[in-house]
Design a protein around this motif. Structure first.
Motif, short mmCIF file in Angstrom:
data_model
loop_
_atom_site.label_atom_id
_atom_site.label_comp_id
_atom_site.label_asym_id
_atom_site.label_seq_id
_atom_site.Cartn_x
_atom_site.Cartn_y
_atom_site.Cartn_z
N GLY A 129 0.82 -1.21 0.00
CA GLY A 129 0.00 0.00 0.00
C GLY A 129 0.85 1.25 0.00
O GLY A 129 2.05 1.23 0.30
N ARG A 130 0.24 2.36 -0.33
CA ARG A 130 0.93 3.64 -0.37
C ARG A 130 1.45 4.04 1.01
O ARG A 130 0.86 3.70 2.04
N THR A 131 2.56 4.79 1.01
CA THR A 131 3.13 5.26 2.26
C THR A 131 3.92 6.54 2.02
O THR A 131 4.35 6.81 0.88
N ASP A 132 4.10 7.33 3.08
CA ASP A 132 4.94 8.52 3.02
C ASP A 132 6.29 8.29 3.69
O ASP A 132 7.11 9.22 3.80
N LEU A 133 6.54 7.08 4.14
CA LEU A 133 7.79 6.78 4.82
C LEU A 133 8.97 6.86 3.84
O LEU A 133 8.80 6.73 2.62
N ASP A 134 10.16 7.05 4.39
CA ASP A 134 11.36 7.09 3.55
C ASP A 134 11.60 5.73 2.92
O ASP A 134 11.34 4.68 3.53
N PRO A 135 12.12 5.71 1.70
CA PRO A 135 12.32 4.43 1.01
C PRO A 135 13.53 3.66 1.51
O PRO A 135 14.52 4.26 1.95
N ASP A 136 13.43 2.35 1.45
CA ASP A 136 14.58 1.48 1.69
C ASP A 136 15.27 1.10 0.39
O ASP A 136 16.47 0.88 0.35
N LEU A 137 14.47 1.04 -0.69
CA LEU A 137 14.98 0.72 -2.02
C LEU A 137 14.36 1.68 -3.03
O LEU A 137 13.22 2.10 -2.86
N VAL A 138 15.11 1.97 -4.08
CA VAL A 138 14.58 2.76 -5.20
C VAL A 138 14.89 1.98 -6.48
O VAL A 138 16.04 1.58 -6.71
N LEU A 139 13.86 1.78 -7.29
CA LEU A 139 14.05 1.03 -8.53
C LEU A 139 12.94 1.35 -9.51
O LEU A 139 11.90 1.91 -9.14
N GLY A 140 13.16 1.01 -10.76
CA GLY A 140 12.15 1.21 -11.78
C GLY A 140 11.20 0.04 -11.86
O GLY A 140 11.48 -1.07 -11.38
N VAL A 141 10.04 0.26 -12.50
CA VAL A 141 9.06 -0.82 -12.62
C VAL A 141 9.61 -1.95 -13.49
O VAL A 141 9.22 -3.10 -13.32
N GLU A 142 10.52 -1.63 -14.39
CA GLU A 142 11.13 -2.68 -15.21
C GLU A 142 11.90 -3.66 -14.34
O GLU A 142 11.81 -4.89 -14.50
N GLU A 143 12.66 -3.14 -13.38
CA GLU A 143 13.43 -4.00 -12.48
C GLU A 143 12.51 -4.80 -11.56
O GLU A 143 12.73 -5.99 -11.30
N LEU A 144 11.46 -4.14 -11.07
CA LEU A 144 10.51 -4.82 -10.20
C LEU A 144 9.79 -5.94 -10.96
O LEU A 144 9.56 -7.02 -10.43
N SER A 145 9.48 -5.69 -12.22
CA SER A 145 8.81 -6.70 -13.04
C SER A 145 9.74 -7.88 -13.31
O SER A 145 9.31 -9.04 -13.33
N ALA A 146 11.01 -7.61 -13.52
CA ALA A 146 11.98 -8.68 -13.76
C ALA A 146 12.08 -9.62 -12.57
O ALA A 146 12.23 -10.84 -12.73
N ALA A 147 11.97 -9.07 -11.36
CA ALA A 147 12.12 -9.87 -10.14
C ALA A 147 10.82 -10.52 -9.69
O ALA A 147 10.83 -11.36 -8.78
N TYR A 148 9.71 -10.16 -10.31
CA TYR A 148 8.39 -10.53 -9.79
C TYR A 148 8.18 -12.03 -9.66
O TYR A 148 7.61 -12.50 -8.67
#
Length: 414
Positions: free
Chosen positions: A353-372
């Motif tokens: 879900g959505r959050t305003d907390l600071d991120p632990d990881l930053v990545l593109g949707v392409e990378e997230l899709s590759a790991a899915y």
């Protein structure tokens, strides 16, 4: 220009199918063959197609199949993107971009499939739309004189029989529905897809025999494995037999059944070369034979995946190790995915879900899709500079949680 293109994209009608198909074949440098020249095939969903007309000519096409995709620990609805073609006269005008954006926007707005997938004809095309290779396949090849099962392989007490199609199909369909749920990347097959898979047009055999079938049955009559194959006869200049066995599919619910099917396949008379089409790079056959170097094959990309809705897609799969991280996703093509998401997952389920907390990881949707599907490591992508770790240890945690014990594999092209 893009807005004008989008307004001219519309689904094809059954009456337009012959022209629609003819354009697809011509754009891909092919000549259409087989049935369904004049009428759409049963798997077609023309209401989910898109065509671009220039006057009375079709100059671009696309379509979607409604599929069901196995993901780690579950099954999700998947939009199988297909029929993508653009006439050479209309390339570099934003046509493909308009088609891809229209498909993904409609999937999101209609809250349909949270994941889309396709088979890419060329590697560089689809990454810019957020797709990434999530499974791999290899065409394994070996010479039969080097392919022998290990002497310690347990073949069990079942038997393997050559059967006709009418006995094979219902047994294989039932078994496939069972085994496909444990392998990420596998797709469900209803009767329409089995009809398509079982088609065996003589003009498509290229010198090989008609397809042949095997079933493995236990002593109580339970079918625990199936295989399909064909043989291409050949004789060497020396007069020696040099046929090729092309194995299309082997699936089983036990090691004994799988090994027994292969024992028969590797014993077919006059065969000297074995080819295994669209095999998993981790096919157990590699570990069943005495010579681990006897089977060769270069892994290539197979099914490409795209997360349509990050939150729904990540919540639909399971995570073998607990994870509770904030992931900042970059997604210019589908801006509804951009931003920070809290992912909390474990072996029994997940939440995103959505959050305003600071991120632990930053990545593109392409990378997230590759790991899915669990086949591409986020740590490997970090090593390539494609994932940024903000919190120390976050990549290790995420790479472990996104992994899966079973290598993702998709044997079904569409």
């Amino acid at each position: 220009m893009a807005d004008d293109l989008d307004s001219r994209l519309r689904p094809a009608t059954p009456a337009e199918w012959p022209a629609f198909r003819q354009h697809m074949a011509a754009a891909l440098g092919m000549t259409p063959t087989g049935p369904y020249q004049d009428t759409p095939p049963p798997v077609a969903e023309l209401d989910r197609s898109l065509g671009l007309w220039d006057g009375d000519r079709i100059v671009a096409t696309s379509g979607i199949y409604s599929r069901s995709l196995t993901v780690p620990g579950g099954v999700v609805p998947c939009a199988g993107v297909t029929w993508v073609s653009v006439a050479p006269t209309h390339r570099r005008r934003g046509v493909l971009t308009s088609i891809m954006r229209r498909q993904l926007t409609e999937l999101h707005e209609q809250q349909r499939e949270p994941v889309a997938a396709l088979w890419a004809s060329e590697f560089p095309i689809y990454g810019r739309f957020g797709y990434a290779p999530a499974t791999a396949r290899a065409e394994l090849t070996g010479r039969t004189e080097r392919l022998h099962l290990r002497p310690d392989v347990d073949l069990g007490s079942g038997r393997v029989d050559v059967v006709e199609e009418d006995a094979y199909r219902p047994a294989a369909a039932a078994l496939h529905e069972s085994v496909r749920r444990s392998v990420p990347g596998n797709l469900a097959r209803d009767d329409r897809w089995w009809d398509r898979l079982m088609r065996d047009e003589p003009e498509d055999r290229h010198g090989a025999t008609a397809r042949r079938y095997l079933l493995h049955t236990e002593t109580d009559g339970t079918v625990t494995g199936y295989a399909s194959y064909r043989v291409t006869p050949r004789w060497a200049e020396t007069g020696e037999p040099d046929a090729t066995l092309t194995v299309e599919e082997v699936r089983a619910t036990s090691t004994a059944a799988y090994a027994s099917l292969w024992q028969v396949l590797l014993s077919i008379d006059l065969v000297r070369t074995v080819r295994v089409l669209r095999a998993s790079p981790d096919d157990p056959l590699r570990h069943l034979v005495t010579d681990g170097r006897a089977l060769t094959g270069v892994p290539l990309d197979a099914l490409w995946v795209r997360l349509v809705d990050v939150d729904r897609a990540l919540a639909a799969r399971r995570y073998p190790a607990p994870i509770d991280l904030v992931i900042e996703v970059r997604d210019e093509f589908c801006p509804w995915n951009a931003g920070r998401w809290r992912l909390a997952g474990h072996p029994a389920g997940g939440y995103c879900g959505r959050t305003d907390l600071d991120p632990d990881l930053v990545l593109g949707v392409e990378e997230l899709s590759a790991a899915y599907l669990g086949g591409t490591s986020l740590a490997a992508l970090q090593g390539a500079g494609r994932v940024t770790e903000v919190s120390p240890g976050a990549v290790t945690l995420a790479a472990t949680a996104f992994g899966w014990p079973v290598t993702p594999w998709c044997p079904d092209e569409f």
